[in-house]
Enzyme design. Structure first.
Site, PDB file in Angstrom:
ATOM      1  N   ARG A  78     -72.954 -23.960 -27.588  1.00  0.00           N
ATOM      2  CA  ARG A  78     -74.013 -24.824 -27.037  1.00  0.00           C
ATOM      3  C   ARG A  78     -74.202 -26.027 -27.954  1.00  0.00           C
ATOM      4  NH1 ARG A  78     -80.298 -24.290 -27.619  1.00  0.00           N
ATOM      5  NH2 ARG A  78     -80.838 -26.102 -26.391  1.00  0.00           N
ATOM      6  N   HIS A 123     -82.009 -33.028 -26.518  1.00  0.00           N
ATOM      7  CA  HIS A 123     -82.546 -32.126 -27.546  1.00  0.00           C
ATOM      8  C   HIS A 123     -83.323 -32.990 -28.561  1.00  0.00           C
ATOM      9  CE1 HIS A 123     -81.843 -28.092 -29.745  1.00  0.00           C
ATOM     10  NE2 HIS A 123     -82.672 -28.781 -30.504  1.00  0.00           N
ATOM     11  N   GLU A 168     -86.703 -27.154 -25.158  1.00  0.00           N
ATOM     12  CA  GLU A 168     -88.054 -26.882 -25.659  1.00  0.00           C
ATOM     13  C   GLU A 168     -89.080 -27.973 -25.358  1.00  0.00           C
ATOM     14  OE1 GLU A 168     -87.740 -25.919 -29.805  1.00  0.00           O
ATOM     15  OE2 GLU A 168     -86.810 -23.992 -29.413  1.00  0.00           O
ATOM     16  N   ASN A 310     -85.396 -19.511 -26.255  1.00  0.00           N
ATOM     17  CA  ASN A 310     -85.234 -19.603 -27.710  1.00  0.00           C
ATOM     18  C   ASN A 310     -86.315 -18.730 -28.328  1.00  0.00           C
ATOM     19  OD1 ASN A 310     -83.307 -21.528 -27.218  1.00  0.00           O
ATOM     20  ND2 ASN A 310     -84.438 -23.239 -28.107  1.00  0.00           N
ATOM     21  N   TYR A 312     -87.789 -17.018 -31.944  1.00  0.00           N
ATOM     22  CA  TYR A 312     -87.735 -16.960 -33.403  1.00  0.00           C
ATOM     23  C   TYR A 312     -88.726 -15.967 -34.006  1.00  0.00           C
ATOM     24  CZ  TYR A 312     -84.621 -20.974 -33.564  1.00  0.00           C
ATOM     25  OH  TYR A 312     -83.531 -21.794 -33.417  1.00  0.00           O
ATOM     26  N   GLU A 378     -81.176 -19.644 -28.434  1.00  0.00           N
ATOM     27  CA  GLU A 378     -81.342 -19.838 -29.879  1.00  0.00           C
ATOM     28  C   GLU A 378     -82.057 -18.638 -30.466  1.00  0.00           C
ATOM     29  OE1 GLU A 378     -83.259 -23.435 -31.382  1.00  0.00           O
ATOM     30  OE2 GLU A 378     -82.277 -24.607 -29.827  1.00  0.00           O
TER      31      GLU A 378
HETATM   32  C1  BGC Z   1     -84.961 -26.183 -32.085  1.00  0.00           C
HETATM   33  C2  BGC Z   1     -83.914 -26.480 -33.129  1.00  0.00           C
HETATM   34  C3  BGC Z   1     -84.438 -26.138 -34.503  1.00  0.00           C
HETATM   35  C4  BGC Z   1     -84.748 -24.656 -34.548  1.00  0.00           C
HETATM   36  C5  BGC Z   1     -85.233 -24.129 -35.891  1.00  0.00           C
HETATM   37  C6  BGC Z   1     -85.747 -24.915 -32.336  1.00  0.00           C
HETATM   38  O1  BGC Z   1     -87.089 -25.200 -32.129  1.00  0.00           O
HETATM   39  O2  BGC Z   1     -84.423 -26.214 -30.797  1.00  0.00           O
HETATM   40  O3  BGC Z   1     -83.545 -27.823 -33.002  1.00  0.00           O
HETATM   41  O4  BGC Z   1     -83.591 -26.528 -35.519  1.00  0.00           O
HETATM   42  O5  BGC Z   1     -85.750 -24.373 -33.600  1.00  0.00           O
HETATM   43  O6  BGC Z   1     -86.439 -24.709 -36.231  1.00  0.00           O
END
Ligand code: BGC
Length: 476
Positions: A78, A123, A168, A310, A312, A378
């Site tokens: 990607r 992006h 995002e 995405n 995290y 992501e």
């Molecule tokens: C984004 C990336 C970023 C990653 C880590 C995501 O919000 O798409 O561009 O580097 O998080 O912060």
């Protein structure tokens, strides 16, 4: 050891974004983007006033990135197109042939190596010229974006079959148009995020329809939007107000964009209610959250061929009434979001390590948005600079996360189609500059050739890709 299996055609990938890796900020006719302007203005908004002028040099070192992708054995890669490299002023009034040549090279070499390109149109790096016309605060950008999307389908769509319109919208809305910490640095609390989010939803919808009407039949690809979200749990599970606050946190995060696109073309009820109540208290005649007309709702509803997530981190949520002098997204949302001190932490302060949160979020998406096909576009763990090449703690994060995904698929019946690590290589981490490293490959910024070296996680991940899963083998 338990076997954590994945479906036979599972997509294994890694992701990058143009501004974070390419460099060549003014090479061969590229126009400036808002991140070029923002970083060149300095002002300590980015760590040590660093810029993406050179970044990882992928514009000239693409073959080095391709080697990394091949070494991992990925099925999918990607990346994003730099809008202003292709269209320097953002419109098709002038087309930069050199930009087309660069992306043709990237796409063709991926395909020659049996790697499927997943291409993000935008992006975070809007052409400065489009920002000068109003950026996402202006409705004009909706049509300009559609024109850009159409140009990309025409130019690359014979080979690209997985398209993402916008990465995002939540992050853009909140940080680029509400608190101004991201480029273009617009500070308009209480209004900016909602206006930008509104226009991004319309732009995405028009770009999806454009493909569906003019290209789908011939090119046979699919188009979606990438949404990010934390998972959230009530701080006190026995508290009704915390539970409600948790739902509100998700409404103001994932559902803000997912509900219009996947359900009914309109914002979540709790979001509409909160913002209109607060607007009334402020003496306003209409809500600060713009409304979609019935035609617009019909336009937005159903405009995603798959779900891109995405993920995290996670939060525990307490109800709160944030006292605020002026209207803001934060006071409208009225929650306190807490990182459990027991959760391990990695370099970026916002990123607590909570792999199980992903499984819960996947289940939530399955149940709330009609069991869509999901790509995790992501997921990653940032290391401090200088980083460890033997990134054991980071591999543990990936391993735990992959186990949770396997359980989501095999136990909860979530239709997860693929997983892409953020990121292929260390890169420009927005306001953290080069001080946070998310790559599977280390980039040595001190050497002119910007060499890429695999972290331990890259070697481990390549084993998972090879075996299409974890477990049953000593070396994962
Ligand atoms: C984004 C990336 C970023 C990653 C880590 C995501 O919000 O798409 O561009 O580097 O998080 O912060």
């Amino acid at each position: 050891m338990e076997n954590y299996s994945f479906p036979a055609s599972f997509a294994w990938g890694a992701a990058t974004a143009a501004y974070q890796v390419e460099g060549g900020w003014d090479a061969d006719g590229k126009g400036p983007s808002v991140w070029d302007t923002f970083t060149h203005q300095g002002g300590d908004r980015v760590f040590k006033n660093q810029t993406g002028d050179v970044a990882c040099g992928s514009y000239t070192l693409w073959e080095e990135d391709l080697k990394c992708i091949k070494q991992l054995g990925l099925t999918h890669y990607r990346f994003s197109l730099s809008w202003s490299r292709l269209l320097p002023d953002g419109t098709t009034g002038f087309i930069n042939q050199k930009g087309i040549e660069y992306y043709n090279k990237v796409i063709n070499s991926l395909l020659e190596n049996n790697i499927i390109p997943m291409v993000t149109l935008y992006h975070f790096d809007m052409p400065q010229a489009v920002k000068d016309l109003g950026g996402w605060s202006s409705e004009k950008t909706v049509d300009i974006f559609e024109q850009y999307a159409r140009f990309c389908y025409e130019t690359f769509g014979d080979r690209v079959k997985l398209w993402i319109t916008i990465n995002e919208p939540y992050v853009m809305a909140r940080f680029a148009y509400e608190d101004g910490s991201f480029a273009p640095g617009k500070k308009q609390p209480g209004y900016g995020a909602y206006q930008a989010g509104h226009n991004m939803l319309l732009a995405h919808a028009k770009a999806w329809h454009n493909y569906n009407t003019h290209f789908k039949k011939q090119q046979n690809g699919a188009v979606s939007i990438v949404l990010c979200s934390d998972w959230a749990e009530p701080f006190d599970p026995s508290s009704a107000v915390d539970k409600e606050a948790t739902e509100r946190y998700l409404a103001f995060y994932l559902d803000w964009f997912a509900k219009p696109v996947f359900i009914d073309g309109d914002y979540p009820a709790s979001m509409k209610l909160k913002i209109s109540e607060n607007s009334k208290k402020e003496g306003l005649k209409t809500s600060r959250l713009p409304e979609f007309t019935e035609e617009e709702k019909a336009l937005i509803k159903g405009t995603a061929d798959f779900f891109c997530l995405n993920y995290y981190t996670s939060r525990k949520i307490k109800h709160s009434t944030v006292a605020s002098e002026e209207p803001s997204f934060i006071s409208d949302r009225s929650v306190e979001d807490i990182k459990d001190p027991d959760w391990p932490q990695c370099a970026p302060d916002w990123l607590a390590v909570v792999p199980w949160g992903l499984r819960k979020l996947l289940k939530y998406i399955k149940e709330t948005f009609n069991n869509p096909a999901i790509y995790i576009t992501e997921n990653g763990f940032g290391q401090d600079d200088p980083p460890k090449l033997e990134d054991i703690q980071r591999w543990k994060y990936f391993e735990e996360t992959l186990k949770e995904i396997s359980k989501a698929i095999n136990t909860d019946g979530v239709n997860v189609k693929g997983y892409l690590v953020w990121s292929l290589i260390d890169n420009f981490e927005w306001i953290h500059g080069y001080n946070v490293r998310f790559g599977l490959f280390h980039v040595d910024y001190d050497q002119a050739t910007l060499p890429r070296t695999p972290y331990l996680s890259a070697l481990k991940y390549s084993n998972v890709v090879k075996k299409n899963g974890l477990g049953g083998h000593a070396d994962t």
